[in-house]
Design a protein around this motif. Structure first.
Motif, mmCIF file in Angstrom:
data_model
loop_
_atom_site.group_PDB
_atom_site.id
_atom_site.type_symbol
_atom_site.label_atom_id
_atom_site.label_comp_id
_atom_site.label_asym_id
_atom_site.label_seq_id
_atom_site.Cartn_x
_atom_site.Cartn_y
_atom_site.Cartn_z
ATOM 1 N N MET A 163 -13.102 -68.978 -91.975
ATOM 2 C CA MET A 163 -12.772 -68.647 -90.800
ATOM 3 C C MET A 163 -10.977 -68.330 -90.730
ATOM 4 S SD MET A 163 -13.596 -70.874 -87.853
ATOM 5 C CE MET A 163 -12.136 -72.227 -87.804
ATOM 6 N N ILE A 164 -11.055 -66.967 -89.789
ATOM 7 C CA ILE A 164 -10.148 -66.937 -89.285
ATOM 8 C C ILE A 164 -9.378 -67.290 -87.922
ATOM 9 C CG2 ILE A 164 -7.664 -66.036 -88.996
ATOM 10 C CD1 ILE A 164 -9.173 -64.008 -91.821
ATOM 11 N N GLU A 165 -9.023 -68.417 -87.283
ATOM 12 C CA GLU A 165 -8.901 -68.815 -85.980
ATOM 13 C C GLU A 165 -6.945 -68.071 -85.740
ATOM 14 O OE1 GLU A 165 -9.663 -72.369 -84.313
ATOM 15 O OE2 GLU A 165 -8.966 -72.058 -82.552
ATOM 16 N N VAL A 166 -7.290 -67.091 -84.569
ATOM 17 C CA VAL A 166 -5.337 -66.853 -83.786
ATOM 18 C C VAL A 166 -5.775 -67.407 -82.292
ATOM 19 C CG1 VAL A 166 -4.175 -64.746 -83.560
ATOM 20 C CG2 VAL A 166 -5.535 -65.093 -85.718
ATOM 21 N N LYS A 167 -4.758 -67.768 -82.280
ATOM 22 C CA LYS A 167 -4.700 -68.350 -80.706
ATOM 23 C C LYS A 167 -3.184 -67.959 -79.988
ATOM 24 C CE LYS A 167 -7.127 -72.217 -80.938
ATOM 25 N NZ LYS A 167 -7.360 -74.109 -81.251
ATOM 26 N N LYS B 130 -15.894 -65.614 -88.104
ATOM 27 C CA LYS B 130 -15.782 -66.485 -89.156
ATOM 28 C C LYS B 130 -16.333 -65.320 -89.796
ATOM 29 C CE LYS B 130 -18.254 -68.191 -84.276
ATOM 30 N NZ LYS B 130 -19.746 -68.477 -84.472
ATOM 31 N N ASP B 131 -16.228 -66.650 -91.760
ATOM 32 C CA ASP B 131 -17.089 -66.071 -92.604
ATOM 33 C C ASP B 131 -17.915 -64.580 -93.405
ATOM 34 O OD1 ASP B 131 -14.805 -67.671 -93.698
ATOM 35 O OD2 ASP B 131 -17.151 -69.426 -94.422
ATOM 36 N N GLY B 132 -17.733 -63.658 -93.322
ATOM 37 C CA GLY B 132 -18.540 -62.658 -93.349
ATOM 38 C C GLY B 132 -19.024 -61.801 -92.553
ATOM 39 N N GLU B 133 -18.066 -61.811 -91.458
ATOM 40 C CA GLU B 133 -17.747 -60.966 -90.534
ATOM 41 C C GLU B 133 -17.019 -59.835 -90.756
ATOM 42 O OE1 GLU B 133 -18.519 -63.290 -85.638
ATOM 43 O OE2 GLU B 133 -17.018 -63.099 -86.574
ATOM 44 N N VAL B 134 -17.758 -58.586 -90.286
ATOM 45 C CA VAL B 134 -16.944 -57.510 -90.464
ATOM 46 C C VAL B 134 -16.247 -57.223 -89.083
ATOM 47 C CG1 VAL B 134 -16.715 -54.790 -91.100
ATOM 48 C CG2 VAL B 134 -18.353 -56.837 -91.850
#
Length: 54
Positions: free
Chosen positions: A1-5, A30-34
């Motif tokens: 998961m990558i979260e940018v704020k 989220k993991d697996g999202e394109v």
């Protein structure tokens, strides 16, 4: 998961002609999202790409 704020990028900050390529952007991948980014020249696509590596 990558979260940018709350990421922002302003060019010519100290000048009256300042331009925000990114202004208070937040998102979660989220993991697996394109995901694909589309936008005009100067819209901040590359700025977002470099911010991801931090």
């Amino acid at each position: 998961m990558i979260e940018v704020k709350n990421i922002s990028k302003c060019y010519n900050e100290k000048n009256k002609n300042s331009f925000y390529a990114l202004n208070d952007i937040s998102f979660i991948l989220k993991d697996g999202e394109v995901v694909s980014l589309l936008g005009h020249n100067g819209a901040g696509k590359t700025t977002r790409k470099f911010a991801k590596s931090f």
